[in-house]
Design a protein around this motif. Structure first.
Motif, PDB file in Angstrom:
ATOM      1  N   UNK A 162      -6.273  13.700   8.728  1.00 55.58           N
ATOM      2  CA  UNK A 162      -5.792  12.334   8.961  1.00 55.58           C
ATOM      3  C   UNK A 162      -6.684  11.557   9.929  1.00 55.58           C
ATOM      4  N   UNK A 163      -7.164  12.203  10.976  1.00 52.52           N
ATOM      5  CA  UNK A 163      -7.999  11.494  11.945  1.00 52.52           C
ATOM      6  C   UNK A 163      -9.319  11.025  11.320  1.00 52.52           C
ATOM      7  N   UNK A 164      -9.866  11.809  10.399  1.00 54.22           N
ATOM      8  CA  UNK A 164     -11.113  11.428   9.737  1.00 54.22           C
ATOM      9  C   UNK A 164     -10.868  10.291   8.745  1.00 54.22           C
ATOM     10  N   UNK A 165      -9.729  10.364   8.043  1.00 53.13           N
ATOM     11  CA  UNK A 165      -9.363   9.301   7.111  1.00 53.13           C
ATOM     12  C   UNK A 165      -9.134   7.999   7.880  1.00 53.13           C
ATOM     13  N   UNK A 166      -8.446   8.086   9.019  1.00 60.49           N
ATOM     14  CA  UNK A 166      -8.220   6.901   9.862  1.00 60.49           C
ATOM     15  C   UNK A 166      -9.544   6.290  10.310  1.00 60.49           C
ATOM     16  N   UNK A 167     -10.503   7.150  10.626  1.00 62.10           N
ATOM     17  CA  UNK A 167     -11.831   6.687  11.046  1.00 62.10           C
ATOM     18  C   UNK A 167     -12.485   5.884   9.920  1.00 62.10           C
ATOM     19  N   UNK A 168     -12.392   6.370   8.687  1.00 68.29           N
ATOM     20  CA  UNK A 168     -12.953   5.660   7.536  1.00 68.29           C
ATOM     21  C   UNK A 168     -12.269   4.313   7.350  1.00 68.29           C
ATOM     22  N   UNK A 169     -10.942   4.334   7.401  1.00 67.12           N
ATOM     23  CA  UNK A 169     -10.173   3.105   7.219  1.00 67.12           C
ATOM     24  C   UNK A 169     -10.578   2.055   8.262  1.00 67.12           C
ATOM     25  N   UNK A 170     -10.711   2.488   9.506  1.00 67.58           N
ATOM     26  CA  UNK A 170     -11.073   1.563  10.586  1.00 67.58           C
ATOM     27  C   UNK A 170     -12.473   0.989  10.386  1.00 67.58           C
ATOM     28  N   UNK A 171     -13.416   1.832   9.980  1.00 61.68           N
ATOM     29  CA  UNK A 171     -14.776   1.344   9.759  1.00 61.68           C
ATOM     30  C   UNK A 171     -14.831   0.302   8.645  1.00 61.68           C
ATOM     31  N   UNK A 172     -14.081   0.543   7.578  1.00 64.40           N
ATOM     32  CA  UNK A 172     -14.043  -0.429   6.474  1.00 64.40           C
ATOM     33  C   UNK A 172     -13.393  -1.723   6.949  1.00 64.40           C
ATOM     34  N   UNK A 201     -13.271  -7.051   7.730  1.00 60.94           N
ATOM     35  CA  UNK A 201     -12.360  -7.962   8.422  1.00 60.94           C
ATOM     36  C   UNK A 201     -10.971  -7.878   7.809  1.00 60.94           C
ATOM     37  N   UNK A 202      -9.961  -8.080   8.654  1.00 57.09           N
ATOM     38  CA  UNK A 202      -8.571  -7.880   8.230  1.00 57.09           C
ATOM     39  C   UNK A 202      -8.164  -8.787   7.066  1.00 57.09           C
ATOM     40  N   UNK A 203      -8.485 -10.057   7.154  1.00 56.29           N
ATOM     41  CA  UNK A 203      -8.086 -10.986   6.094  1.00 56.29           C
ATOM     42  C   UNK A 203      -8.732 -10.621   4.762  1.00 56.29           C
ATOM     43  N   UNK A 204     -10.019 -10.301   4.794  1.00 54.73           N
ATOM     44  CA  UNK A 204     -10.721  -9.952   3.555  1.00 54.73           C
ATOM     45  C   UNK A 204     -10.264  -8.606   2.998  1.00 54.73           C
ATOM     46  N   UNK A 205      -9.886  -7.678   3.870  1.00 58.15           N
ATOM     47  CA  UNK A 205      -9.385  -6.389   3.389  1.00 58.15           C
ATOM     48  C   UNK A 205      -8.098  -6.597   2.598  1.00 58.15           C
ATOM     49  N   UNK A 206      -7.219  -7.468   3.081  1.00 60.25           N
ATOM     50  CA  UNK A 206      -5.975  -7.732   2.355  1.00 60.25           C
ATOM     51  C   UNK A 206      -6.270  -8.361   0.986  1.00 60.25           C
ATOM     52  N   UNK A 207      -7.201  -9.293   0.950  1.00 53.59           N
ATOM     53  CA  UNK A 207      -7.595  -9.917  -0.321  1.00 53.59           C
ATOM     54  C   UNK A 207      -8.237  -8.872  -1.235  1.00 53.59           C
TER      55      UNK A 207
END
Length: 149
Positions: free
Chosen positions: A109-119, A124-130
């Motif tokens: 989970x910690x490695x997956x969280x790291x990937x998610x955060x880097x992306x 950017x948050x707004x573009x990730x939602x889009x």
């Protein structure tokens, strides 16, 4: 991970496929530190949610071919993360996580969280939602095809 020069394409399919491959390589590289691939981690998570499942149920749940699920299950079983609950010499295979499999989810989970955060940081948050809305919409192409026959 070695950077690959990618020639830009006007084809949505090719561009999305290339982006998907790059994203999968990125996640696989980071998750390799936990000794697991992205697809294996995804199957562990989904099987954990289901509690137990046979290959058909799991394949439908994750929207993958049965052969792909079977191939990945073999690795999960050999790593001691999943076991077959069926009685010996019976055909009604039901797969479930072992304690070691549950621990692997926590470890990864910690490695997956790291990937998610880097992306998220990169896009950017707004573009990730889009981006996610667009990807879900594209996935609906399969649903539409199945509904129209």
């Amino acid at each position: 991970m070695k950077y690959k020069i990618i020639n830009k394409s006007q084809c949505y399919c090719i561009t999305l496929n290339r982006a998907g491959n790059a994203l999968m390589d990125f996640y696989d590289d980071v998750l390799s530190e936990a000794g697991i691939t992205t697809k294996q981690y995804s199957l562990l998570i989904r099987l954990n949610r289901l509690g137990q499942a046979n290959v058909v149920e799991l394949a439908e749940y994750v929207n993958l071919e049965r052969s792909t699920v079977t191939r990945n299950l073999k690795t999960l079983i050999s790593n001691g993360w999943v076991y077959d609950r069926a009685e010996k010499n019976k055909r009604n295979h039901q797969y479930a996580l072992t304690q070691k499999g549950k621990e692997q989810i926590q470890k990864t989970a910690q490695y997956w969280d790291k990937c998610q955060k880097e992306i998220l940081d990169m896009i950017g948050e707004e573009k990730v939602h889009i981006f996610m809305e667009v990807l879900y919409k594209i996935q609906d192409l399969q649903k539409t095809k199945n509904e129209t026959g």
